[in-house]
Design a protein around this motif. Structure first.
Motif, PDB file in Angstrom:
ATOM      1  N   ARG A 149       0.823  -1.217   0.000  1.00 19.74           N
ATOM      2  CA  ARG A 149       0.000   0.000   0.000  1.00 19.74           C
ATOM      3  C   ARG A 149       0.856   1.266   0.000  1.00 19.74           C
ATOM      4  NH1 ARG A 149      -2.056   3.776   3.452  1.00 19.74           N
ATOM      5  NH2 ARG A 149      -0.879   2.911   5.216  1.00 19.74           N
ATOM      6  N   LEU A 150       1.879   1.290   0.838  1.00 24.27           N
ATOM      7  CA  LEU A 150       2.708   2.487   0.949  1.00 24.27           C
ATOM      8  C   LEU A 150       3.572   2.698  -0.293  1.00 24.27           C
ATOM      9  CD1 LEU A 150       3.789   2.321   4.694  1.00 24.27           C
ATOM     10  CD2 LEU A 150       2.117   3.851   3.639  1.00 24.27           C
ATOM     11  N   LEU A 151       3.961   1.617  -0.951  1.00 28.98           N
ATOM     12  CA  LEU A 151       4.728   1.760  -2.189  1.00 28.98           C
ATOM     13  C   LEU A 151       3.880   2.367  -3.301  1.00 28.98           C
ATOM     14  CD1 LEU A 151       6.825  -1.551  -2.272  1.00 28.98           C
ATOM     15  CD2 LEU A 151       7.666   0.783  -1.909  1.00 28.98           C
ATOM     16  N   ARG A 152       2.583   2.127  -3.259  1.00 31.30           N
ATOM     17  CA  ARG A 152       1.682   2.703  -4.271  1.00 31.30           C
ATOM     18  C   ARG A 152       1.242   4.112  -3.909  1.00 31.30           C
ATOM     19  NH1 ARG A 152      -1.343  -2.101  -3.546  1.00 31.30           N
ATOM     20  NH2 ARG A 152      -3.035  -0.763  -2.801  1.00 31.30           N
ATOM     21  N   GLN A 153       1.315   4.450  -2.635  1.00 29.22           N
ATOM     22  CA  GLN A 153       0.796   5.730  -2.164  1.00 29.22           C
ATOM     23  C   GLN A 153       1.695   6.885  -2.589  1.00 29.22           C
ATOM     24  OE1 GLN A 153       0.859   6.802   2.142  1.00 29.22           O
ATOM     25  NE2 GLN A 153      -1.380   6.639   1.977  1.00 29.22           N
ATOM     26  N   GLN A 154       1.077   7.979  -2.977  1.00 31.06           N
ATOM     27  CA  GLN A 154       1.842   9.159  -3.391  1.00 31.06           C
ATOM     28  C   GLN A 154       2.418   9.875  -2.170  1.00 31.06           C
ATOM     29  OE1 GLN A 154      -0.449  11.907  -5.706  1.00 31.06           O
ATOM     30  NE2 GLN A 154       1.284  13.257  -6.147  1.00 31.06           N
ATOM     31  N   ARG A 155       3.626  10.411  -2.317  1.00 27.96           N
ATOM     32  CA  ARG A 155       4.240  11.167  -1.234  1.00 27.96           C
ATOM     33  C   ARG A 155       3.446  12.437  -0.958  1.00 27.96           C
ATOM     34  NH1 ARG A 155      10.716  11.069  -2.713  1.00 27.96           N
ATOM     35  NH2 ARG A 155      11.321   9.420  -1.248  1.00 27.96           N
ATOM     36  N   ARG A 156       3.267  12.719   0.319  1.00 26.36           N
ATOM     37  CA  ARG A 156       2.560  13.931   0.716  1.00 26.36           C
ATOM     38  C   ARG A 156       3.490  15.134   0.618  1.00 26.36           C
ATOM     39  NH1 ARG A 156       0.058  13.213   6.327  1.00 26.36           N
ATOM     40  NH2 ARG A 156      -1.221  11.808   5.088  1.00 26.36           N
ATOM     41  N   THR A 157       2.970  16.228   0.132  1.00 25.19           N
ATOM     42  CA  THR A 157       3.733  17.471   0.050  1.00 25.19           C
ATOM     43  C   THR A 157       3.259  18.418   1.142  1.00 25.19           C
ATOM     44  OG1 THR A 157       3.993  17.242  -2.339  1.00 25.19           O
ATOM     45  CG2 THR A 157       4.377  19.421  -1.410  1.00 25.19           C
ATOM     46  N   VAL A 158       4.185  18.847   1.993  1.00 28.92           N
ATOM     47  CA  VAL A 158       3.856  19.731   3.108  1.00 28.92           C
ATOM     48  C   VAL A 158       4.495  21.091   2.854  1.00 28.92           C
ATOM     49  CG1 VAL A 158       4.014  20.090   5.591  1.00 28.92           C
ATOM     50  CG2 VAL A 158       3.754  17.774   4.678  1.00 28.92           C
ATOM     51  N   LEU A 159       3.703  22.124   2.953  1.00 30.37           N
ATOM     52  CA  LEU A 159       4.195  23.478   2.697  1.00 30.37           C
ATOM     53  C   LEU A 159       5.262  23.846   3.724  1.00 30.37           C
ATOM     54  CD1 LEU A 159       3.782  26.068   0.994  1.00 30.37           C
ATOM     55  CD2 LEU A 159       2.164  26.835   2.745  1.00 30.37           C
ATOM     56  N   GLY A 160       6.410  24.290   3.233  1.00 29.45           N
ATOM     57  CA  GLY A 160       7.479  24.748   4.115  1.00 29.45           C
ATOM     58  C   GLY A 160       8.313  23.644   4.723  1.00 29.45           C
ATOM     59  N   ALA A 161       8.086  22.390   4.330  1.00 28.01           N
ATOM     60  CA  ALA A 161       8.856  21.287   4.903  1.00 28.01           C
ATOM     61  C   ALA A 161      10.300  21.331   4.413  1.00 28.01           C
ATOM     62  CB  ALA A 161       8.222  19.953   4.516  1.00 28.01           C
ATOM     63  N   ASP A 162      11.204  20.967   5.293  1.00 29.02           N
ATOM     64  CA  ASP A 162      12.615  20.834   4.920  1.00 29.02           C
ATOM     65  C   ASP A 162      12.801  19.407   4.424  1.00 29.02           C
ATOM     66  OD1 ASP A 162      15.404  20.513   4.816  1.00 29.02           O
ATOM     67  OD2 ASP A 162      15.692  22.049   6.358  1.00 29.02           O
ATOM     68  N   ARG A 163      12.624  19.234   3.120  1.00 28.40           N
ATOM     69  CA  ARG A 163      12.593  17.875   2.566  1.00 28.40           C
ATOM     70  C   ARG A 163      13.913  17.141   2.737  1.00 28.40           C
ATOM     71  NH1 ARG A 163       9.419  20.900  -0.853  1.00 28.40           N
ATOM     72  NH2 ARG A 163       7.269  20.133  -1.143  1.00 28.40           N
ATOM     73  N   LEU A 164      15.030  17.865   2.664  1.00 24.96           N
ATOM     74  CA  LEU A 164      16.327  17.217   2.791  1.00 24.96           C
ATOM     75  C   LEU A 164      16.485  16.591   4.176  1.00 24.96           C
ATOM     76  CD1 LEU A 164      19.109  16.548   1.687  1.00 24.96           C
ATOM     77  CD2 LEU A 164      19.908  18.783   2.491  1.00 24.96           C
ATOM     78  N   LEU A 165      16.242  17.380   5.228  1.00 23.16           N
ATOM     79  CA  LEU A 165      16.340  16.837   6.584  1.00 23.16           C
ATOM     80  C   LEU A 165      15.325  15.724   6.798  1.00 23.16           C
ATOM     81  CD1 LEU A 165      16.864  19.986   8.842  1.00 23.16           C
ATOM     82  CD2 LEU A 165      18.571  18.396   7.958  1.00 23.16           C
ATOM     83  N   TRP A 166      14.138  15.926   6.256  1.00 21.29           N
ATOM     84  CA  TRP A 166      13.060  14.953   6.404  1.00 21.29           C
ATOM     85  C   TRP A 166      13.453  13.601   5.814  1.00 21.29           C
ATOM     86  CZ3 TRP A 166       7.436  15.913   4.285  1.00 21.29           C
ATOM     87  CH2 TRP A 166       6.507  15.370   5.186  1.00 21.29           C
ATOM     88  N   ARG A 167      14.012  13.643   4.606  1.00 24.34           N
ATOM     89  CA  ARG A 167      14.398  12.402   3.925  1.00 24.34           C
ATOM     90  C   ARG A 167      15.629  11.767   4.583  1.00 24.34           C
ATOM     91  NH1 ARG A 167      11.737  13.844  -0.963  1.00 24.34           N
ATOM     92  NH2 ARG A 167       9.588  13.983  -0.213  1.00 24.34           N
ATOM     93  N   ILE A 168      16.577  12.580   5.026  1.00 22.45           N
ATOM     94  CA  ILE A 168      17.753  12.039   5.710  1.00 22.45           C
ATOM     95  C   ILE A 168      17.321  11.308   6.976  1.00 22.45           C
ATOM     96  CG2 ILE A 168      19.837  12.644   7.003  1.00 22.45           C
ATOM     97  CD1 ILE A 168      20.322  14.879   5.013  1.00 22.45           C
ATOM     98  N   GLY A 169      16.398  11.914   7.722  1.00 23.15           N
ATOM     99  CA  GLY A 169      15.908  11.272   8.938  1.00 23.15           C
ATOM    100  C   GLY A 169      15.258   9.932   8.653  1.00 23.15           C
ATOM    101  N   GLY A 170      14.457   9.847   7.597  1.00 26.64           N
ATOM    102  CA  GLY A 170      13.758   8.609   7.276  1.00 26.64           C
ATOM    103  C   GLY A 170      14.689   7.508   6.819  1.00 26.64           C
ATOM    104  N   VAL A 171      15.555   7.813   5.856  1.00 26.09           N
ATOM    105  CA  VAL A 171      16.498   6.820   5.345  1.00 26.09           C
ATOM    106  C   VAL A 171      17.532   6.467   6.415  1.00 26.09           C
ATOM    107  CG1 VAL A 171      18.262   6.356   3.606  1.00 26.09           C
ATOM    108  CG2 VAL A 171      16.177   7.578   2.973  1.00 26.09           C
ATOM    109  N   GLY A 172      17.889   7.469   7.229  1.00 28.36           N
ATOM    110  CA  GLY A 172      18.965   7.286   8.202  1.00 28.36           C
ATOM    111  C   GLY A 172      18.693   6.206   9.225  1.00 28.36           C
ATOM    112  N   LEU A 173      17.430   5.974   9.589  1.00 30.83           N
ATOM    113  CA  LEU A 173      17.114   4.946  10.592  1.00 30.83           C
ATOM    114  C   LEU A 173      17.540   3.556  10.109  1.00 30.83           C
ATOM    115  CD1 LEU A 173      13.579   6.060  11.865  1.00 30.83           C
ATOM    116  CD2 LEU A 173      15.832   6.604  12.818  1.00 30.83           C
ATOM    117  N   ILE A 174      17.247   3.252   8.845  1.00 27.61           N
ATOM    118  CA  ILE A 174      17.637   1.950   8.306  1.00 27.61           C
ATOM    119  C   ILE A 174      19.150   1.866   8.155  1.00 27.61           C
ATOM    120  CG2 ILE A 174      17.493   0.447   6.288  1.00 27.61           C
ATOM    121  CD1 ILE A 174      14.660   1.271   5.897  1.00 27.61           C
TER     122      ILE A 174
END
Length: 312
Positions: A53-78
Motif C-alpha cells: 500500500r505504501l509503495l503505491r501511495q503518493q508522497r505527501r507534500t507539506v508546505l514549508g517542509a525541509d525535505r532534505l532533513l526529512w528524507r535524511i531522517g527517514g532513510v537514516g534509521l535503516i
C-alpha cells in the motif's frame, strides 16, 4: 575464500536485518489480530499488505517542509541499523572488526538523536515537532544509563572490541554476572527504536507524531527503520551479554542468529505488555533509578575485574 568472508557478511547484513524486521512485524501484527479476535494468518500478512500500500501511495507534500532533513531522517534509521550490526561477530567472521566496536555502536545510537529530530523538525508540522521533542526527552533519560551499561562488559573484557567481549564470556555470560547492565541495555534498545512503552514520539495522541505527516515510501522507510533498529539492538546484545556464538552442536554463526531472534522476541512481547510511559516520567526513572544502578553495576564489575575474582 576466507579473505572475502567479511565482504560476504557485510553484503548479507542489508538482507538479514530487514528479513528479521519483517518477521518481527508480522508476529506483532498476528498477536494484535489474535487479541482482537480476528484471523491470525491475515494479521501476520498485514506488514506485506502495508508495504504494498505504501509503495503505491503518493508522497505527501507539506508546505514549508525541509525535505532534505526529512528524507535524511527517514532513510537514516535503516542505514543506522545496518551500521550498528557490522561490528557484530558471527563466529570468527565480522564485517567490520573495529578495535572500538563498542564505541562505534554507541556513536550510532547518539546519531539517532539527530535522525529522529530531523523527522520532527523537517515535517514543518506541530505534531511532528512535538514528537521530535518527545524523543529527545526520552533520549536524555536513557542515554547515560546505556553508556554505563555498555561500559560494564567492556571493562570486564578489558577491551572495546565486540569480538573480544564475546570471547570473555567463555566461563559465564555477562547477562548473569551483570544483569542490571543487560536489562538497561535492552530497555535502551526499545527506547532508541521508539518501540512499546517508548513510542510516544509516534503516539496516536499526536496523530502519529513524527509519522503524522509522512506518507508513501517516506512513511514505509521510517516504520521499517524502527523494526530494523530493534533487530540491530537485539543482534548487538548477543556478543555483549549472551556469550556471542557460544552454544552446543550448532555452528557459532547459527547460535548468533538464534540468540538474536530470542532477544528480539523478548523485546516484542515486553513492548506489547508494558504501556507507554510519558517522557517526563522516563526522565525521572532514568536519572534517579537507572543511572545509580548502572553506576553501581559498573563499580562492582570494575572491582571484580581489578581483583581478578568472580570468574568474569
Amino acid at each position: 575464500m576466507a579473505e572475502y568472508l567479511p565482504l560476504i557478511v557485510a553484503a548479507l547484513i542489508p538482507l538479514a536485518v530487514p528479513v528479521l524486521a519483517l518477521a518481527a512485524a508480522g508476529l506483532d501484527a498476528a498477536l494484535t489480530a489474535r487479541a482482537r479476535g480476528t484471523s491470525v494468518a491475515v494479521g501476520a500478512a498485514r506488514p506485506l499488505r502495508e508495504i504494498t500500500r505504501l509503495l503505491r501511495q503518493q508522497r505527501r507534500t507539506v508546505l514549508g517542509a525541509d525535505r532534505l532533513l526529512w528524507r535524511i531522517g527517514g532513510v537514516g534509521l535503516i542505514v543506522a541499523s545496518f551500521l550498528a550490526v557490522i561490528v557484530v561477530p558471527f563466529g570468527d567472521t565480522v564485517a567490520a572488526d573495529l578495535p572500538i566496536g563498542v564505541v562505534w555502536f554507541n556513536t550510532i545510537d547518539v546519531a539517532l538523536w539527530a535522525l529522529w529530530w530531523m523527522l520532527g523538525w523537517g515535517a514543518n508540522g506541530a505534531y511532528a515537532l512535538i514528537g521530535g521533542y518527545r524523543f529527545l526527552a526520552q533520549a536524555l533519560a536513557y542515554e547515560l544509563p546505556l553508556m554505563f551499561a555498555l561500559t560494564a562488559p567492556a571493562v570486564a573484557a578489558g577491551s572495546l572490541n565486540v569480538g573480544e567481549v564475546a570471547d570473555a564470556q567463555s566461563g559465564l555470560w555477562f547477562v548473569v554476572s551483570m544483569p542490571i547492565a543487560a536489562l538497561v541495555y535492552l530497555v535502551s534498545v526499545a527506547a532508541f527504536s521508539a518501540w512499546g512503552p517508548f513510542s510516544p514520539a509516534a503516539g496516536r495522541d499526536l496523530a502519529g507524531g513524527v509519522l503524522g505527516e509522512l506518507s508513501g515510501i517516506d512513511r514505509l522507510l521510517v516504520k521499517a527503520g524502527r523494526w530494523c533498529l530493534l533487530v540491530a539492538g537485539s543482534a548487538f546484545a548477543v556478543p555483549m551479554f549472551f556469550g556471542g556464538g557460544a552454544g552446543p552442536l550448532l555452528p557459532e554463526p547459527v547460535w548468533v542468529v538464534i540468540k538474536t531472534v530470542l532477544v528480539l522476541l523478548v523485546l516484542v512481547f515486553a513492548g506489547r505488555a508494558i504501556p507507554a510511559v510519558p517522557p517526563q516520567r522516563l526522565a525521572e526513572i532514568g536519572w534517579v533509578v537507572l543511572v545509580p544502578l548502572t553506576l553501581l553495576q559498573l563499580l562492582i564489575t570494575s572491582i571484580v575485574s581489578a581483583t581478578g575474582t568472580g570468574g568474569m
